[in-house]
Motif scaffolding. Structure first.
Motif, PDB file in Angstrom:
ATOM      1  N   LYS A 313       0.826  -1.197   0.000  1.00 59.36           N
ATOM      2  CA  LYS A 313       0.000   0.000   0.000  1.00 59.36           C
ATOM      3  C   LYS A 313       0.869   1.259   0.000  1.00 59.36           C
ATOM      4  CE  LYS A 313      -3.890  -2.190   2.367  1.00 59.36           C
ATOM      5  NZ  LYS A 313      -4.757  -2.170   1.175  1.00 59.36           N
ATOM      6  N   ASP A 316       2.044   1.821  -3.497  1.00 55.05           N
ATOM      7  CA  ASP A 316       0.986   2.385  -4.343  1.00 55.05           C
ATOM      8  C   ASP A 316       0.823   3.888  -4.079  1.00 55.05           C
ATOM      9  OD1 ASP A 316       0.538  -0.059  -5.455  1.00 55.05           O
ATOM     10  OD2 ASP A 316      -1.147  -0.573  -4.139  1.00 55.05           O
ATOM     11  N   ARG A 319       3.668   5.796  -5.765  1.00 52.51           N
ATOM     12  CA  ARG A 319       3.455   5.918  -7.216  1.00 52.51           C
ATOM     13  C   ARG A 319       2.426   7.003  -7.526  1.00 52.51           C
ATOM     14  NH1 ARG A 319       3.746   0.309  -6.538  1.00 52.51           N
ATOM     15  NH2 ARG A 319       5.646  -0.589  -7.465  1.00 52.51           N
ATOM     16  N   ASN A 341      -5.759   3.388   0.811  1.00 51.47           N
ATOM     17  CA  ASN A 341      -4.413   2.952   1.194  1.00 51.47           C
ATOM     18  C   ASN A 341      -3.919   3.711   2.420  1.00 51.47           C
ATOM     19  OD1 ASN A 341      -4.136   1.023  -0.830  1.00 51.47           O
ATOM     20  ND2 ASN A 341      -3.295   2.497  -2.304  1.00 51.47           N
TER      21      ASN A 341
END
Length: 467
Positions: A313, A316, A319, A341
């Motif tokens: 998470k 992510d 990103r 997240n």
């Protein structure tokens, strides 16, 4: 500050310039007669206001600014006395050309000498009483200073009737304020409503104005027993509707365009500054991703499911921050994924906190469309930052729901006494001011942000129309 102080030296300069220009033009248009005495009177009526105006210019834009820079009291007194003496001598000569007005001239001269210092002292007094931080912003101070400018100009006109006629008094004390009031009425009650698509309030305010004008001229006509005066009322309405309103709306549109460009540049600068700060604070992102992948693989080998899930998470979220956060608009689903997240990582962090009650409701049924990134998360971040205490019971309630074409977020969290070491700059939360700025820029009149707080609870409601 919600506002800024106006540049009153410039306002005073342009206001006085406008008044003297009206006086001089009016005196010229009154014309000069054929005889010698008429010519001298014409010369005095034109020369005297010019001399007084030049004296004001030297005092207001040369002598006083020089004193404010140098703080030399002796120079201030010397140049002030010299300017006053020269202005008095020259204006006295001009007054003598007007005619037998010696008593009236001396009354005028000494009144002006008292009026200008009186204005300066009043301005200083208003500044000491109403200037921030005594008040939260500059609105009261600006308003009082503008009223003061008008009042002192009015007093000046009444004591300067040696070269000011009734036409000037009517123009400056009645027509100009009347036009300004009508323009303000047009901007705040007509133009703003029409721009927002509120046609009924626009028409109501428009007919109220026209009705008031007609009623006023009917009363004047009845008192003077001259029915034809009513026609002037209809002429004034035509002048407003076909000349003053269209011209003022052109100025309003230009003003809105300039303000819009300034807002756009401001948002771009803020975004660039945020991006620059982010780039400066980050280590090589490829190194971080590689390290996270290594930790993720290790956690899977060791059967540490919570650790591997948290690392995934976090990856992510990184990103998202590196790529999608740089876009103007992203799918709403990606913004909600980032929020989920973040919440999962926070719940992993506070899983063992018995005194913390967290309620999360996210309904994604109608969550479609695009949204500016990072509009939702700052309010949730602030809830976790300011709403959790290690010593007392805490709660955070998050409710995210979507209707067709809009998204709604409610965040309620407990409040606790601030720590002594807490930075006051962080009081409003990370990125909150930036979010308000971007909401105003990307969703003007298409969002609703309500923040209510007391000693024990903090509530935020945000609604954004996406279409």
């Amino acid at each position: 500050m919600k506002s800024k102080s106006l540049v009153f030296r410039d306002i005073e300069w342009w206001s006085v310039t406008f008044v003297f220009l009206i006086i001089i033009i009016t005196n010229i248009l009154m014309g000069m007669g054929n005889g010698y005495h008429d010519m001298m009177r014409f010369f005095g009526k034109v020369a005297m206001p010019i001399i007084v105006y030049l004296g004001f210019y030297l005092m207001h834009l040369v002598i006083i600014p020089k004193y404010l820079r140098d703080k030399n009291v002796l120079h201030l007194i010397l140049f002030s006395v010299l300017t006053t003496a020269i202005m008095g001598a020259l204006s006295g000569l001009a007054a003598s050309a007007i005619g037998n007005v010696h008593t009236q001239f001396f009354r005028f001269f000494f009144s002006v000498i008292a009026l200008y210092p009186g204005y300066l002292l009043t301005a200083i007094l208003i500044k000491r009483i109403f200037y921030p931080p005594a008040f939260n912003d500059f609105q009261i101070y600006n308003g009082l200073r503008l009223i003061m400018v008008f009042v002192f100009i009015s007093i000046f006109l009444f004591i300067s009737q040696i070269f000011v006629n009734d036409v000037v008094l009517v123009v400056i004390l009645m027509i100009v304020p009347g036009v300004l009031l009508v323009v303000l009425y047009n901007y705040f009650l007509l133009y703003k409503n029409k721009l927002a698509g509120k046609i009924k309030p626009y028409r109501w305010y428009l007919w109220c104005l026209f009705g008031f004008i007609i009623l006023l001229f009917i009363i004047i006509s009845a008192e003077n027993n001259v029915p034809e005066i009513i026609l002037f009322g209809f002429g004034l309405i035509a002048l407003l509707f076909f000349v003053i309103f269209p011209l003022s709306e052109l100025v309003f549109r230009k003003y809105d365009s300039v303000i819009g460009k300034i807002d756009t540049l401001s948002v771009q600068v803020n975004q660039s500054s945020a991006n620059l700060s982010f780039l400066r604070s980050q280590i090589n992102p490829h190194f971080l991703f590689n390290a996270l992948n290594t930790l993720y693989g290790t956690a899977l080998i060791e059967n540490a499911e919570k650790t591997s899930d948290g690392i995934q998470k976090l990856g992510d979220m990184m990103r998202f921050m590196l790529h999608e956060n740089q876009m103007d608009k992203i799918p709403l689903s990606r913004e909600i994924d980032y929020l989920r997240n973040y919440l999962d990582l926070q719940m992993l962090r506070f899983a063992k906190e018995d005194h913390l009650d967290v309620s999360i409701q996210i309904a994604e049924e109608y969550c479609q469309g695009d949204i500016s990134p990072m509009l939702l998360i700052p309010f949730v971040e602030n809830a976790f930052k300011h709403g959790i205490s290690t010593k007392s019971k805490s709660w955070i309630k998050i409710n995210l729901r979507c209707l067709k074409g809009s998204v709604h977020l409610d965040v309620v969290n407990s409040m606790h006494p601030k720590k002594v070491t807490e930075d006051p700059k962080d009081e409003s939360g990370i990125g909150l001011e930036n979010v308000k700025s971007r909401l105003a820029h990307f969703y003007p009149q298409k969002h609703n942000l309500t923040i209510v707080a007391n000693d024990t609870e903090h509530f935020v409601h945000l609604s954004v129309q996406l279409q």
